[in-house]
Design an enzyme around this catalytic site. Structure first.
Site, PDB file in Angstrom:
ATOM      1  N   HIS A 403       0.840  -1.202   0.000  1.00  0.00           N
ATOM      2  CA  HIS A 403       0.000   0.000   0.000  1.00  0.00           C
ATOM      3  C   HIS A 403       0.879   1.258   0.000  1.00  0.00           C
ATOM      4  O   HIS A 403       1.767   1.406   0.838  1.00  0.00           O
ATOM      5  CB  HIS A 403      -0.927   0.018   1.219  1.00  0.00           C
ATOM      6  CG  HIS A 403      -1.929   1.123   1.130  1.00  0.00           C
ATOM      7  ND1 HIS A 403      -3.163   0.960   0.542  1.00  0.00           N
ATOM      8  CD2 HIS A 403      -1.865   2.419   1.505  1.00  0.00           C
ATOM      9  CE1 HIS A 403      -3.812   2.108   0.573  1.00  0.00           C
ATOM     10  NE2 HIS A 403      -3.049   3.007   1.151  1.00  0.00           N
ATOM     11  N   ALA A 404       0.622   2.136  -0.953  1.00  0.00           N
ATOM     12  CA  ALA A 404       1.486   3.304  -1.147  1.00  0.00           C
ATOM     13  C   ALA A 404       1.594   4.161   0.114  1.00  0.00           C
ATOM     14  O   ALA A 404       0.601   4.393   0.801  1.00  0.00           O
ATOM     15  CB  ALA A 404       0.937   4.156  -2.283  1.00  0.00           C
ATOM     16  N   HIS A 433       0.340  12.045  -5.254  1.00  0.00           N
ATOM     17  CA  HIS A 433      -0.207  12.066  -3.889  1.00  0.00           C
ATOM     18  C   HIS A 433       0.911  11.843  -2.866  1.00  0.00           C
ATOM     19  O   HIS A 433       1.058  12.596  -1.905  1.00  0.00           O
ATOM     20  CB  HIS A 433      -1.279  10.979  -3.765  1.00  0.00           C
ATOM     21  CG  HIS A 433      -1.813  10.794  -2.378  1.00  0.00           C
ATOM     22  ND1 HIS A 433      -2.972  11.379  -1.931  1.00  0.00           N
ATOM     23  CD2 HIS A 433      -1.328  10.099  -1.315  1.00  0.00           C
ATOM     24  CE1 HIS A 433      -3.175  11.064  -0.668  1.00  0.00           C
ATOM     25  NE2 HIS A 433      -2.192  10.272  -0.267  1.00  0.00           N
ATOM     26  N   GLU A 434       1.710  10.821  -3.097  1.00  0.00           N
ATOM     27  CA  GLU A 434       2.765  10.487  -2.133  1.00  0.00           C
ATOM     28  C   GLU A 434       3.836  11.583  -2.077  1.00  0.00           C
ATOM     29  O   GLU A 434       4.287  11.960  -1.001  1.00  0.00           O
ATOM     30  CB  GLU A 434       3.408   9.135  -2.459  1.00  0.00           C
ATOM     31  CG  GLU A 434       2.446   7.943  -2.457  1.00  0.00           C
ATOM     32  CD  GLU A 434       1.613   7.825  -1.188  1.00  0.00           C
ATOM     33  OE1 GLU A 434       2.040   8.328  -0.136  1.00  0.00           O
ATOM     34  OE2 GLU A 434       0.514   7.238  -1.265  1.00  0.00           O
ATOM     35  N   HIS A 437       3.105  14.403   0.176  1.00  0.00           N
ATOM     36  CA  HIS A 437       3.487  14.199   1.583  1.00  0.00           C
ATOM     37  C   HIS A 437       4.952  14.574   1.785  1.00  0.00           C
ATOM     38  O   HIS A 437       5.306  15.276   2.722  1.00  0.00           O
ATOM     39  CB  HIS A 437       3.322  12.724   1.980  1.00  0.00           C
ATOM     40  CG  HIS A 437       1.900  12.254   2.097  1.00  0.00           C
ATOM     41  ND1 HIS A 437       0.988  12.853   2.909  1.00  0.00           N
ATOM     42  CD2 HIS A 437       1.254  11.208   1.520  1.00  0.00           C
ATOM     43  CE1 HIS A 437      -0.176  12.190   2.836  1.00  0.00           C
ATOM     44  NE2 HIS A 437      -0.038  11.193   1.995  1.00  0.00           N
ATOM     45  N   GLU A 461      -3.103  14.826   3.180  1.00  0.00           N
ATOM     46  CA  GLU A 461      -3.601  13.995   2.079  1.00  0.00           C
ATOM     47  C   GLU A 461      -3.974  14.822   0.857  1.00  0.00           C
ATOM     48  O   GLU A 461      -4.118  14.286  -0.238  1.00  0.00           O
ATOM     49  CB  GLU A 461      -4.823  13.182   2.546  1.00  0.00           C
ATOM     50  CG  GLU A 461      -4.575  12.267   3.737  1.00  0.00           C
ATOM     51  CD  GLU A 461      -3.414  11.311   3.537  1.00  0.00           C
ATOM     52  OE1 GLU A 461      -3.120  10.950   2.378  1.00  0.00           O
ATOM     53  OE2 GLU A 461      -2.773  10.931   4.542  1.00  0.00           O
ATOM     54  N   HIS A 561      -6.684   0.523   5.562  1.00  0.00           N
ATOM     55  CA  HIS A 561      -6.629   1.465   6.687  1.00  0.00           C
ATOM     56  C   HIS A 561      -7.250   0.925   7.973  1.00  0.00           C
ATOM     57  O   HIS A 561      -7.007   1.478   9.042  1.00  0.00           O
ATOM     58  CB  HIS A 561      -7.288   2.785   6.281  1.00  0.00           C
ATOM     59  CG  HIS A 561      -6.630   3.405   5.075  1.00  0.00           C
ATOM     60  ND1 HIS A 561      -6.731   2.845   3.820  1.00  0.00           N
ATOM     61  CD2 HIS A 561      -5.840   4.499   4.930  1.00  0.00           C
ATOM     62  CE1 HIS A 561      -6.038   3.571   2.954  1.00  0.00           C
ATOM     63  NE2 HIS A 561      -5.490   4.576   3.596  1.00  0.00           N
ATOM     64  N   TYR A 571      -9.186  11.608   4.368  1.00  0.00           N
ATOM     65  CA  TYR A 571      -9.301  11.551   2.900  1.00  0.00           C
ATOM     66  C   TYR A 571     -10.562  12.276   2.419  1.00  0.00           C
ATOM     67  O   TYR A 571     -10.581  12.875   1.352  1.00  0.00           O
ATOM     68  CB  TYR A 571      -9.292  10.104   2.402  1.00  0.00           C
ATOM     69  CG  TYR A 571      -8.019   9.380   2.781  1.00  0.00           C
ATOM     70  CD1 TYR A 571      -6.808   9.690   2.169  1.00  0.00           C
ATOM     71  CD2 TYR A 571      -8.000   8.410   3.782  1.00  0.00           C
ATOM     72  CE1 TYR A 571      -5.627   9.048   2.528  1.00  0.00           C
ATOM     73  CE2 TYR A 571      -6.831   7.762   4.153  1.00  0.00           C
ATOM     74  CZ  TYR A 571      -5.651   8.085   3.524  1.00  0.00           C
ATOM     75  OH  TYR A 571      -4.491   7.453   3.881  1.00  0.00           O
TER      76      TYR A 571
HETATM   77  N1  ASP Z   1      -1.478   6.702   0.878  1.00  0.00           N
HETATM   78  C1  ASP Z   1      -2.502   6.648  -0.163  1.00  0.00           C
HETATM   79  C2  ASP Z   1      -3.810   6.495   0.537  1.00  0.00           C
HETATM   80  O1  ASP Z   1      -3.960   5.521   1.327  1.00  0.00           O
HETATM   81  C3  ASP Z   1      -2.208   5.605  -1.088  1.00  0.00           C
HETATM   82  C4  ASP Z   1      -3.187   5.384  -2.155  1.00  0.00           C
HETATM   83  O2  ASP Z   1      -3.778   6.321  -2.652  1.00  0.00           O
HETATM   84  O3  ASP Z   1      -3.269   4.216  -2.517  1.00  0.00           O
HETATM   85  O4  ASP Z   1      -4.137   7.587   0.852  1.00  0.00           O
HETATM   86  N1  SER Z   2      -5.149   6.437  -0.518  1.00  0.00           N
HETATM   87  C1  SER Z   2      -6.412   6.219   0.106  1.00  0.00           C
HETATM   88  C2  SER Z   2      -6.862   4.815  -0.141  1.00  0.00           C
HETATM   89  O1  SER Z   2      -6.205   4.068  -0.778  1.00  0.00           O
HETATM   90  C3  SER Z   2      -7.431   7.211  -0.363  1.00  0.00           C
HETATM   91  O2  SER Z   2      -7.489   7.250  -1.744  1.00  0.00           O
HETATM   92  O3  SER Z   2      -7.878   4.428   0.332  1.00  0.00           O
HETATM   93 ZN    ZN Z   3      -1.615   9.776   1.677  1.00  0.00          ZN
END
Ligand code: ASP
Ligand code: SER
Ligand code: ZN
Length: 662
Positions: A403-404, A433-434, A437, A461, A561, A571
């Protein structure tokens, strides 16, 4: 130096206070009685010496407890002393305390981040044990610091100190009870949940072992109802073993939150927004009600198009949409089914995934491309170590958390990302996105440790996403990924693609924590974990499980998450914020195009304005940071609604005569 002399001073001060406490106890006769009992058979002189020695030892113990702010007062005597002593504390004491904790945290963070990095890049029993030991240590230190910070509740400190003390009291995500057995258990559960998710695979009926990445690609591209269902169900086989762990984790973390004075963990999470926890919940409802009509229009249109593809028997026009048909494992963003719902004659004129392929962009080139956007705004290039230490592609020979994520290991320059990049347009956005951060982390690195964070967690985010909103056709042409900019007649397509990503996400962004808040408050009990999850999915998103779920199913656990304990409201906030930031930055850059065609690429004024907000970190209430860029102190969905206004008009026409709602 300040730390050393400060500690010495505090030790002496606490020693004196501790004698005072003991004398009070002696007067109350309890301790006196015990000491007298024990010494009655000894000769008087020795007994007196011994008593004095014992008193001194006890005083030193109490003094040490008070001085070592990283240890929480657990005994009755210490608790009493903390209360009676707080009147005597001053702003100078707060300075000493905050400096000491900051120094400790820098060290602990680096140690903890390293252990966590190794674990997430190489999941084994051993790395899980090291990671949970490190996390136990830093959670215990965090809890102790939060308890100690509360001693200054009634002390007249400076506004900056008050903000730092509040941050110390509130910012633990999973607080542990003040009991080392329980804090060890909690840390171990965290590592186990992480491993279950990170190692998760599904073996299909032909014996093929599929990773989440493999399944993500199939969910995005397959249009075969049964194959999609197989993937959807298969991935959810990883989570039933998480359920008991999650139940226990909830108990322990709630106990930890209680210990810090919160009703439950959800209340603690909601307390991080520079407003009362209840007001924050209302704020989310208010924002969601602003967006909901647009979501309903999108949902209605998408459902009817899916019904044309899969048949009314599979997608009924008056029912929630089956959750496996939306191009994403969690039905959280729907951009991958654009081809199924695209307006006629109005495609976006390009497909980033195809263009990346045509231009043979490697994973690294994708990251370089995203970095270039930030440097074009005036941000400094990423350090060499970023390129050496980041993880960009999925290793074949070991388990990693794919997971990023973005990391800041030393709060200086050791920033990294960790991703198993796939060469798609969607992942190109995630890279932005990353990096958002990472550039944020670097922008606030000169703030005191306490303020080295985003203004609120939504901001963190939102930054990379804000930049990705500028990845428009004009920009893609500028960097040579496409040859011609589609004309404005194609804009409904462009907006549709974006709405499938952003508008579709919003109710999901909201419901994950609606579920967790109710789990933490006890409104949702373990027997109802899964059914309540699906009730909320239906209520907010209008999607439903495509098949009846097994009694032991724990579908929330199949979303990163939840086992990772990353709060999710951030988010939702980020989706509101990024459109406000984009609009403000486009204004600063002098943009005259429609907002969805605006790109701030290369605009140094926009970059400077963005940086002004980023470098504030969390030093001010988030409303102040918000104002610096947007001019407003309150979030508002107007910007996102304006952005999609032409699409909403179009959707309303298309939906005429249709039965909408779910
Ligand atoms: N960290 C990002 C998210 O969980 C990664 C993604 O977009 O997959 O917010
Ligand atoms: N990165 C977050 C997720 O993967 C929101 O997009 O759920
Ligand atoms: Zn993020």
């Amino acid at each position: 130096m300040i730390g050393y002399f400060g500690s010495l001073f505090l030790t002496i001060k606490y020693l004196a206070m501790s004698y005072y406490i003991i004398i009070k106890m002696l007067v109350s006769r309890n301790l006196f009685y015990i000491l007298r009992q024990k010494s009655s058979s000894n000769n008087k002189k020795r007994s007196n010496m011994k008593q004095l020695f014992k008193l001194s030892a006890l005083a030193i113990v109490i003094a040490t407890t008070l001085t070592a702010c990283s240890e929480q007062p657990t005994t009755k005597a210490a608790t009493t002393s903390v209360t009676s002593e707080s009147k005597a504390l001053t702003a100078d004491d707060a300075l000493v305390f905050l400096t000491k904790i900051a120094n400790e945290q820098v060290e602990l963070n680096l140690e903890g981040n390293r252990a966590e990095w190794i674990y997430q890049n190489f999941i084994t029993e051993d790395t899980a044990a090291l990671s949970s030991a490190a996390s136990q240590k830093s959670t215990e230190a965090g809890v102790a610091a939060a308890v100690a910070a509360a001693r200054f509740d009634n002390v007249d400190v400076t506004p900056t100190q008050r903000r730092q003390l509040n941050i110390l009291k509130q910012s633990l995500v999973i607080p542990a009870p003040q009991d080392s057995k329980k804090s060890a258990e909690l840390a171990q559960i965290g590592a186990k949940l992480g491993s279950l998710y990170g190692k998760g695979t599904y073996t299909d009926k032909d014996g093929k072992v599929l990773s989440l990445g493999d399944m993500t690609s199939i969910m995005a591209t397959s249009r075969d109802y049964d194959q999609l269902l197989d993937m959807w169900q298969g991935w959810r086989e990883i989570s039933p073993p998480m359920k008991d762990l999650y139940t226990r984790q909830t108990e322990l973390a709630n106990e930890g939150a209680n210990g810090l004075g919160y009703k439950d963990l959800g209340t603690m999470w909601r307390s991080n927004y520079d407003m009362p926890a209840d007001d924050f919940a209302k704020e989310l409802d208010r924002l969601w009600l602003q967006v909901k009509p647009l979501y309903d229009d999108l949902h209605c249109y998408v459902r009817s198009e899916l019904s044309k593809t899969y048949g009314e028997d599979k997608v009924a026009l008056d029912q929630p949409i089956p959750a496996h048909l939306l191009g994403n494992m969690w039905a959280q963003s729907w951009g991958n089914i654009y081809d199924l719902v695209a307006p006629e004659n109005a495609d976006p004129g390009y497909d980033v995934t195809k263009q990346l392929e045509v231009h043979n962009y490697s994973e690294i080139e994708m990251v370089k491309g995203a970095e270039k956007f930030f440097t074009s705004l005036g941000f400094e290039a990423l350090p060499q170590t970023f390129w050496e230490r980041s993880l960009f592609t999925k290793p074949q020979d070991r388990d990693v958390i794919c997971h990023a994520s973005a990391w800041d290991l030393d709060a200086k320059d050791d920033i990294r990302i960790k991703m198993c990049i796939q060469r798609t347009g969607e992942e190109f956005s995630t890279i932005h996105h990353e990096l958002g951060h990472n550039f944020y982390q670097r922008a606030y690195q000169d703030q005191p440790v306490y303020f080295q964070n985003s203004a609120n967690d939504g901001f963190h985010e939102a930054i990379g996403d804000t930049i990705a909103l500028s990845v428009t056709p004009k920009y893609l042409k500028e960097i040579g990924l496409i040859d011609t900019i589609p004309d404005e007649s194609k804009d409904i397509g462009l907006l549709m693609k974006m709405a499938l990503e952003k508008i579709a996400f919003m109710p999901f962004g909201l419901m994950v924590d609606q579920w967790r808040w109710q789990v933490f408050s006890g409104q949702i009990t373990p027997e109802n974990y899964n059914s309540a999850w699906w009730e909320l999915r239906e209520k907010y998103q209008g999607v439903a499980a495509p098949v009846a779920r097994d009694a032991d199913a724990f579908d929330p656990g199949a979303k990163y998450h939840v086992p990772a304990n990353t709060p999710y409201s951030r988010y939702f906030l980020a989706h509101i914020q990024q459109f406000e930031f984009h609009r403000a930055l486009c204004g600063i850059s002098g943009n005259t195009d429609p907002i969805h065609r605006c790109s701030i690429y290369n605009n140094k004024d926009a970059g400077k304005a963005l940086n002004t907000m980023l470098e504030m970190g969390s030093s001010q209430p988030w409303q102040q940071a918000y104002k610096v860029l947007t001019g407003n102190e309150q979030m508002d969905a107007r910007a996102i609604l304006d952005y999609f206004a032409p699409l909403q008009t179009w959707l309303k026409q298309k939906n005429e005569g249709k039965q909408c709602g779910f």
